[in-house]
Design a protein around this motif. Structure first.
Motif, PDB file in Angstrom:
ATOM      1  N   ASN A  16       0.823  -1.206   0.000  1.00 36.38           N
ATOM      2  CA  ASN A  16       0.000   0.000   0.000  1.00 36.38           C
ATOM      3  C   ASN A  16       0.852   1.249   0.000  1.00 36.38           C
ATOM      4  OD1 ASN A  16      -2.272  -1.598   0.092  1.00 36.38           O
ATOM      5  ND2 ASN A  16      -2.521  -1.432   2.309  1.00 36.38           N
ATOM      6  N   PHE A  17       0.356   2.284  -0.657  1.00 33.44           N
ATOM      7  CA  PHE A  17       0.948   3.615  -0.594  1.00 33.44           C
ATOM      8  C   PHE A  17      -0.079   4.504   0.087  1.00 33.44           C
ATOM      9  CE2 PHE A  17       1.985   7.831  -2.265  1.00 33.44           C
ATOM     10  CZ  PHE A  17       3.346   7.874  -1.974  1.00 33.44           C
ATOM     11  N   GLY A  18       0.121   4.733   1.393  1.00 33.00           N
ATOM     12  CA  GLY A  18      -0.931   5.374   2.184  1.00 33.00           C
ATOM     13  C   GLY A  18      -2.069   4.392   2.354  1.00 33.00           C
ATOM     14  N   ASN A  19      -3.243   4.821   1.947  1.00 32.27           N
ATOM     15  CA  ASN A  19      -4.400   3.925   2.018  1.00 32.27           C
ATOM     16  C   ASN A  19      -4.774   3.355   0.660  1.00 32.27           C
ATOM     17  OD1 ASN A  19      -5.323   6.213   0.852  1.00 32.27           O
ATOM     18  ND2 ASN A  19      -7.175   6.414   2.107  1.00 32.27           N
ATOM     19  N   GLN A  20      -3.852   3.456  -0.322  1.00 30.40           N
ATOM     20  CA  GLN A  20      -4.120   2.978  -1.670  1.00 30.40           C
ATOM     21  C   GLN A  20      -3.251   1.762  -1.988  1.00 30.40           C
ATOM     22  OE1 GLN A  20      -6.464   4.266  -3.773  1.00 30.40           O
ATOM     23  NE2 GLN A  20      -7.062   5.674  -2.135  1.00 30.40           N
ATOM     24  N   GLU A  21      -3.860   0.744  -2.607  1.00 32.55           N
ATOM     25  CA  GLU A  21      -3.088  -0.390  -3.066  1.00 32.55           C
ATOM     26  C   GLU A  21      -2.181   0.029  -4.222  1.00 32.55           C
ATOM     27  OE1 GLU A  21      -6.034  -3.247  -4.095  1.00 32.55           O
ATOM     28  OE2 GLU A  21      -6.077  -4.135  -2.085  1.00 32.55           O
ATOM     29  N   GLN A  22      -0.974  -0.465  -4.212  1.00 38.23           N
ATOM     30  CA  GLN A  22       0.021  -0.053  -5.203  1.00 38.23           C
ATOM     31  C   GLN A  22       0.348  -1.216  -6.136  1.00 38.23           C
ATOM     32  OE1 GLN A  22       3.696   1.283  -3.534  1.00 38.23           O
ATOM     33  NE2 GLN A  22       4.310   2.412  -5.365  1.00 38.23           N
ATOM     34  N   LEU A  23       0.169  -0.969  -7.443  1.00 38.51           N
ATOM     35  CA  LEU A  23       0.528  -1.961  -8.449  1.00 38.51           C
ATOM     36  C   LEU A  23       1.968  -1.734  -8.905  1.00 38.51           C
ATOM     37  CD1 LEU A  23      -2.690  -2.067 -10.674  1.00 38.51           C
ATOM     38  CD2 LEU A  23      -1.886  -3.829  -9.105  1.00 38.51           C
ATOM     39  N   VAL A  24       2.710  -2.817  -9.030  1.00 38.09           N
ATOM     40  CA  VAL A  24       4.115  -2.754  -9.419  1.00 38.09           C
ATOM     41  C   VAL A  24       4.303  -3.566 -10.696  1.00 38.09           C
ATOM     42  CG1 VAL A  24       6.481  -3.314  -8.742  1.00 38.09           C
ATOM     43  CG2 VAL A  24       4.856  -2.487  -7.037  1.00 38.09           C
ATOM     44  N   PRO A  25       5.019  -3.038 -11.713  1.00 39.46           N
ATOM     45  CA  PRO A  25       5.269  -3.826 -12.930  1.00 39.46           C
ATOM     46  C   PRO A  25       6.333  -4.890 -12.665  1.00 39.46           C
ATOM     47  CG  PRO A  25       6.360  -1.699 -13.091  1.00 39.46           C
ATOM     48  CD  PRO A  25       5.576  -1.677 -11.813  1.00 39.46           C
ATOM     49  N   LEU A  26       5.991  -6.138 -12.922  1.00 39.22           N
ATOM     50  CA  LEU A  26       6.918  -7.240 -12.699  1.00 39.22           C
ATOM     51  C   LEU A  26       7.348  -7.818 -14.041  1.00 39.22           C
ATOM     52  CD1 LEU A  26       8.207  -9.281 -10.625  1.00 39.22           C
ATOM     53  CD2 LEU A  26       6.198 -10.712 -11.061  1.00 39.22           C
ATOM     54  N   PRO A  27       8.652  -7.870 -14.315  1.00 44.20           N
ATOM     55  CA  PRO A  27       9.098  -8.548 -15.536  1.00 44.20           C
ATOM     56  C   PRO A  27       8.643 -10.004 -15.502  1.00 44.20           C
ATOM     57  CG  PRO A  27      10.899  -7.328 -14.509  1.00 44.20           C
ATOM     58  CD  PRO A  27       9.779  -7.334 -13.522  1.00 44.20           C
ATOM     59  N   TRP A  28       8.011 -10.449 -16.579  1.00 47.14           N
ATOM     60  CA  TRP A  28       7.337 -11.749 -16.558  1.00 47.14           C
ATOM     61  C   TRP A  28       7.615 -12.462 -17.866  1.00 47.14           C
ATOM     62  CZ3 TRP A  28       5.893 -14.734 -12.934  1.00 47.14           C
ATOM     63  CH2 TRP A  28       4.851 -15.643 -13.043  1.00 47.14           C
ATOM     64  N   PRO A  29       8.643 -13.331 -17.914  1.00 42.86           N
ATOM     65  CA  PRO A  29       9.024 -13.984 -19.181  1.00 42.86           C
ATOM     66  C   PRO A  29       7.946 -14.890 -19.767  1.00 42.86           C
ATOM     67  CG  PRO A  29      10.794 -14.144 -17.561  1.00 42.86           C
ATOM     68  CD  PRO A  29       9.589 -13.645 -16.840  1.00 42.86           C
ATOM     69  N   PHE A  30       6.935 -15.258 -18.957  1.00 46.66           N
ATOM     70  CA  PHE A  30       5.821 -16.025 -19.519  1.00 46.66           C
ATOM     71  C   PHE A  30       4.945 -15.155 -20.415  1.00 46.66           C
ATOM     72  CE2 PHE A  30       6.653 -18.420 -15.529  1.00 46.66           C
ATOM     73  CZ  PHE A  30       6.929 -19.656 -16.092  1.00 46.66           C
ATOM     74  N   TYR A  31       5.014 -13.817 -20.219  1.00 52.02           N
ATOM     75  CA  TYR A  31       4.362 -12.860 -21.103  1.00 52.02           C
ATOM     76  C   TYR A  31       5.473 -12.238 -21.944  1.00 52.02           C
ATOM     77  CZ  TYR A  31       0.055 -12.842 -18.241  1.00 52.02           C
ATOM     78  OH  TYR A  31      -1.094 -13.184 -17.576  1.00 52.02           O
TER      79      TYR A  31
END
Length: 560
Positions: free
Chosen positions: A328-343
């Motif tokens: 979370n960033f404060g009270n907000q959920e935070q999405l993080v880009p993950l390198p994903w070799p399956f994509y």
């Protein structure tokens, strides 16, 4: 003695009479002679038929305008105008052309007009050019608008593969001019729609419920969702030009396989996009999950046709990203880009009309493909992976946590894995020398036939991703996290058009024009010499010829 004036003028009168006869014939006969090695000013036979059957005048607006266009863009602009004029020479109706700058639209309408162009796929592009005050930028729209008295459509012209140089992109765009313009005219004057079937009932289209395919083909084809278990005969499927099976998860019965098999034997077009394994991505967090072999019985059909979808997953270092929760960033959920070799993104394509000059296609959880012996079937690979990939047999672990460490480069040794195959030729039925399923007559059975089959080792290649907010399906190929659009939509459109009419205007995409750049070293070394040849030599030749002519005339007409 001197010859008479009439006798002297006879050669000139003959030449003048010949010119007049040619001018008169030109009023009744129309012909063109293309003397270029690559037939730059000729059109494909299918394009010629389209133009000869035009029943109304067409107007083309070239949107690529500007005073300070770089040399390459001016070449593209000139080629666009030349292509339109070439089309007009073959057309039964007038095709006129003009230039139009979208930025000249009044402010109150400009934004709406630019959004309209975006619907046609024409997005603005920044180009750079040098001036005395420094480098400047200019916004251009490298596309065309095609209109008749009632309707309008458009096409983007500047296209190429990722990794191409600017010169290669320009040359590729010029090669595709005929197809883009003729395709736009076709959509304008031939509104008849073919029928496309999406098979349902086995977990297909689970991600977007077919939205990506329907939206991509809207206006060109009618798309129907067909529960295969309700089809009573082959005739129920014969009305569809192409049948799609996208992302199946459950087993196909012998009866359903028979229907699909006989559809192909009777000349139908079948597209199968399916993985060889099943992965629940929702469980990839924490301790992760596993991929398991997926059995849907389509393997039996494809094996007979010459291709096998393997029970494995591909990892490719030309990867894209997947959004995961990073706290979370404060009270907000935070999405993080993950390198994903399956994509990953596949940017290496065959020079086939379906894929030539296609940009990168996005794959998600793709399985590898192998070819097997199938007499009479031609197998053409269409799309390839990068030079750094590996195959992971199922069952295998799939976990976000595995990506916390850098991939081991020495494991990614596989190059250019084929990711899609086009199968053509004489197919042998899966049910040859076998009993046909109940409810079907052996009298209607065909042991062989000449349909077409296209196989992808990924069931998501024609399924939309979902928006990060609201989880609504996006346009096909649109990546919500990377904020980019891949070529999946264009691939689908090219594929359906080729399967519908392989000898039609889609075949003009195979045109190839040679780039002939000047040798810069020779230019530097031989500049003065060639300037002299081009400036002084013509003058010398004309002077020499003039002197010879004067000498001969003096001898011929001198008194003896």
């Amino acid at each position: 003695m001197k010859k008479s004036g009439l006798h002297t003028a006879k050669p000139y009168l003959t030449l003048l009479a010949g010119i007049l006869i040619l001018l008169l014939l030109g009023q009744f006969l129309r012909f063109r002679i293309d003397l270029t090695a690559e037939k730059r000013f000729s059109v494909h036979p299918a394009t010629k038929v389209l133009l000869e059957n035009l029943d109304r005048p067409i107007h083309v607006d070239i949107l690529l305008t500007g005073k300070n266009l770089p040399g390459g863009m001016r070449r593209l602009q000139k080629s666009m105008e030349e292509t339109v004029r070439t089309f007009n020479a073959y057309s039964s109706e007038n095709i006129t052309v003009s230039y139009f700058d979208p930025l000249t639209v009044t402010d109150s309408l400009q934004e709406e007009f630019i959004f309209t162009l975006a619907d046609y796929g024409i997005n603005p592009t920044n180009v750079f050019f040098n001036q005395n005050s420094g480098q400047q930028t200019q916004l251009i729209f490298p596309g065309i608008l095609v209109a008749d008295d009632e309707y309008e459509t458009g096409a983007l012209i500047l296209k190429g593969e990722q990794g191409m140089s600017p010169d290669q992109i320009l040359n590729t765009s010029i090669e595709n001019l005929e197809f883009e313009l003729s395709n736009a005219i076709r959509k304008l004057v031939n509104p008849e729609k073919g029928a496309i079937a999406l098979i349902i009932g086995h977990g297909e289209l689970s991600e977007d419920d077919g939205f990506g395919i329907v939206e991509a083909l809207d206006g060109q084809y009618e798309v129907f969702k067909v529960p295969l278990d309700q089809a009573k005969s082959i005739q129920d499927l014969s009305t569809f030009g192409t049948i799609f099976i996208v992302g199946p998860k459950q087993t196909y019965t012998d009866r359903e396989l028979y229907l699909l098999d006989q559809y192909v034997m009777q000349g139908g077009n079948l597209v199968i996009a399916a993985e060889g394994v099943e992965v629940n991505i929702a469980e990839a967090g924490g301790n992760g999950t596993f991929s398991f072999p997926l059995e849907n019985e389509l393997d039996r059909l494809l094996f007979r046709y010459g291709v096998r979808i393997n029970k494995d997953l591909i990892q490719d270092l030309n990867f894209s990203f997947i959004p995961v929760m990073g706290g979370n960033f404060g009270n907000q959920e935070q999405l993080v880009p993950l390198p994903w070799p399956f994509y990953f993104n596949a940017g290496r394509v065959n020079t086939h009309p379906i894929t030539k000059t296609l940009d990168q296609v996005n794959y998600r959880f793709a399985s590898s493909l192998d070819t097997v012996k199938a007499d009479g079937v031609i197998k053409t690979p269409l799309i390839f992976g990068s030079e750094s990939a590996k195959i992971i047999p199922a069952p295998s672990r799939v976990a976000f946590s595995d990506m916390e460490k850098a991939p081991k480069m020495e494991e990614f040794t596989l190059r250019n894995l084929p990711l899609a195959y086009l199968l053509e030729g004489e197919f042998t039925s899966l049910f040859k020398n076998r009993f046909v399923p109940e409810d079907f007559s052996k009298d209607d059975f065909k042991e062989s036939g000449r349909g077409k089959v296209v196989v992808f080792g990924d069931g998501s290649v024609f399924q939309s991703q979902l928006s990060l907010q609201g989880k609504q399906p996006l346009l096909l190929g649109e990546d919500p996290f990377a904020q980019t659009t891949y070529a999946n939509k264009q691939l689908l459109q090219n594929l359906v058009q080729f399967l519908s009419d392989p000898e039609g205007i889609i075949a003009s995409r195979t045109r190839s024009l040679q780039i002939r750049p000047l040798n810069k070293v020779k230019i530097s070394q031989q500049k003065t010499f060639w300037q002299g040849v081009n400036v002084a030599l013509p003058v010398l030749i004309l002077s020499l010829l003039g002197g010879i002519i004067l000498y001969l005339r003096k001898r011929r007409y001198s008194t003896t």
